[in-house]
Design a protein around this motif. Structure first.
Motif, PDB file in Angstrom:
ATOM      1  N   HIS A  73       0.818  -1.209   0.327  1.00 16.30           N
ATOM      2  CA  HIS A  73      -0.074  -0.128  -0.083  1.00 16.30           C
ATOM      3  C   HIS A  73       1.090   1.576   0.193  1.00 16.30           C
ATOM      4  O   HIS A  73       1.008   1.212   0.776  1.00 16.30           O
ATOM      5  CB  HIS A  73      -1.014  -0.045   1.310  1.00 16.30           C
ATOM      6  N   GLY A 127      -3.626   6.422   0.738  1.00 13.30           N
ATOM      7  CA  GLY A 127      -3.728   5.692  -1.046  1.00 13.30           C
ATOM      8  C   GLY A 127      -3.922   6.799  -1.897  1.00 13.30           C
ATOM      9  O   GLY A 127      -4.237   7.420  -1.862  1.00 13.30           O
ATOM     10  N   ILE A 168      -6.226  -0.704   6.659  1.00 10.36           N
ATOM     11  CA  ILE A 168      -5.095   0.193   7.209  1.00 10.36           C
ATOM     12  C   ILE A 168      -4.701   0.508   8.337  1.00 10.36           C
ATOM     13  O   ILE A 168      -3.809   1.001   9.794  1.00 10.36           O
ATOM     14  CB  ILE A 168      -4.992   1.375   7.034  1.00 10.36           C
ATOM     15  N   ALA A 196     -10.646   3.532  -0.044  1.00 13.99           N
ATOM     16  CA  ALA A 196      -9.422   2.766   0.482  1.00 13.99           C
ATOM     17  C   ALA A 196      -9.685   1.929   1.084  1.00 13.99           C
ATOM     18  O   ALA A 196     -10.712   1.830   1.796  1.00 13.99           O
ATOM     19  CB  ALA A 196      -8.588   4.217   1.008  1.00 13.99           C
TER      20      ALA A 196
END
Length: 346
Positions: A117, A171, A181, A176
């Motif tokens: 990522h 990103g 994340i 996303a």
């Protein structure tokens, strides 16, 4: 409130915000997104027309407002929703147009992050003739987008001769992998990778790099700088959230175990932060002022360079993230950063 506050920085206009709000039909689930998209499209088109006529300041101003309106349009929508994807895509297009046509021009950069990522950032260099220049990293909580920094902080950094790297954890994609994340155990490692990128640039003074944790307390930023001594200054919660959790656990279990939490409440995060830290908050923020001061006193141990600024309701900038008056907060914040980076502001 955030949009109205952004008007002071060129991220919106009060008149457009009020006119758009009046058109929203709250019996229609799509009305919010559609109305903010409509006013964003208007600003984008106005910016394109100004560019065709050679009116660059007007073009940049309109694109900057469009960025804020598109972000507002996407805010309540599910990421998989077509309205969300379109709004985020158009927001990014306007941001890139703004970068390319400012002086000096900015650029979109990709920063490697283990796990496949890549982080995306906007680098906005300081004025020509000031290379290598001091720089400030602006990063928000997971889920916050870097585009907000374009109107919110760039002017304050530029006025003081600093370059800006605005970066987020989302990103380059319109959709996303947010849960993926946020769930990473090495979230704080982001900070080191961003710093690696900046120190590799010839136009950045690697000894004068600060970081600004935008929005909430950003404890993951505090964790990141705690184990990276390359930062010259940081504006974040300084590990206050970490200290708050430890204090809560101590009080919660003290009755069951009298020995639990005895002695000073201190954390590995707070203990390892080497650079000067500014904790900037409002008295209507997520922790009561007296609690913040108590935790701040712990951070001040061993003569650490820690500054606390609590904005009161009377002076404004007292809401969470200073959302009610970012101008006042940023003036204080960037004057402090400049003083720690050795930048003359007269």
């Amino acid at each position: 409130m955030r949009l109205l506050s952004a008007a002071q920085e060129g991220g919106s206009t009060v008149a457009e915000c009020l006119a758009t709000a009046r058109r929203i039909d709250f019996s229609d689930d799509n009305s919010w997104c559609l109305e903010w998209t409509r006013i964003a499209d208007t600003n984008d088109e106005r910016g394109n027309a100004a560019l065709a006529q050679g009116n660059m300041p007007t073009a940049r101003s309109n694109w900057l407002r469009a960025v804020g309106y598109y972000q507002a349009a996407a805010f309540p929508c599910d990421q998989a929703d077509e309205i969300h994807r379109r709004a985020i895509g158009r927001m990014r297009e306007c941001a890139v147009k703004y970068l390319r046509h400012r002086q000096p021009a900015g650029e979109v950069v990709l920063i490697p992050w283990p796990g496949g990522h890549a982080l995306e950032g906007y680098f906005l260099p300081a004025a020509a003739g000031s290379k290598p220049a001091p720089a400030v990293i602006c990063i928000g909580e997971p889920g916050q987008r870097k585009e907000a920094c374009l109107s919110k902080v760039v002017r304050y950094a530029g006025d003081r001769g600093m370059s800006v790297l605005a970066v987020d954890l989302l990103g380059a994609a319109a959709i996303a992998p947010f849960e993926e994340i946020v769930g990473r155990s090495d979230l704080e490692s982001t900070i080191g990778h961003i710093m690696d990128y900046l120190v590799g640039r010839d136009d950045v003074d690697e000894h004068r790099i600060a970081i600004l944790a935008d929005g909430c307390g950003s404890s993951f930023v505090a964790r990141g700088i705690a184990f990276d001594d390359r930062f010259a200054a940081a504006v974040c919660d300084g590990g206050i959230w970490d200290l708050h959790e430890r204090a809560f656990l101590r009080d919660r279990f003290a009755a069951a175990d009298a020995g639990f939490g005895s002695g000073r409440i201190f954390s590995r995060v707070a203990r390892n932060i080497k650079c000067p830290v500014l904790i900037s908050t409002g008295e209507r923020g997520w922790l009561k002022p007296e609690r913040v001061r108590e935790l701040y006193d712990g951070l001040r141990a061993d003569d650490r360079d820690v500054t606390l600024k609590i904005f009161t309701s009377e002076e404004t900038a007292a809401a969470e993230g200073h959302a009610d008056n970012t101008t006042l907060a940023n003036e204080f914040i960037f004057d402090w950063i400049a003083s720690r980076l050795g930048i003359a502001t007269n």
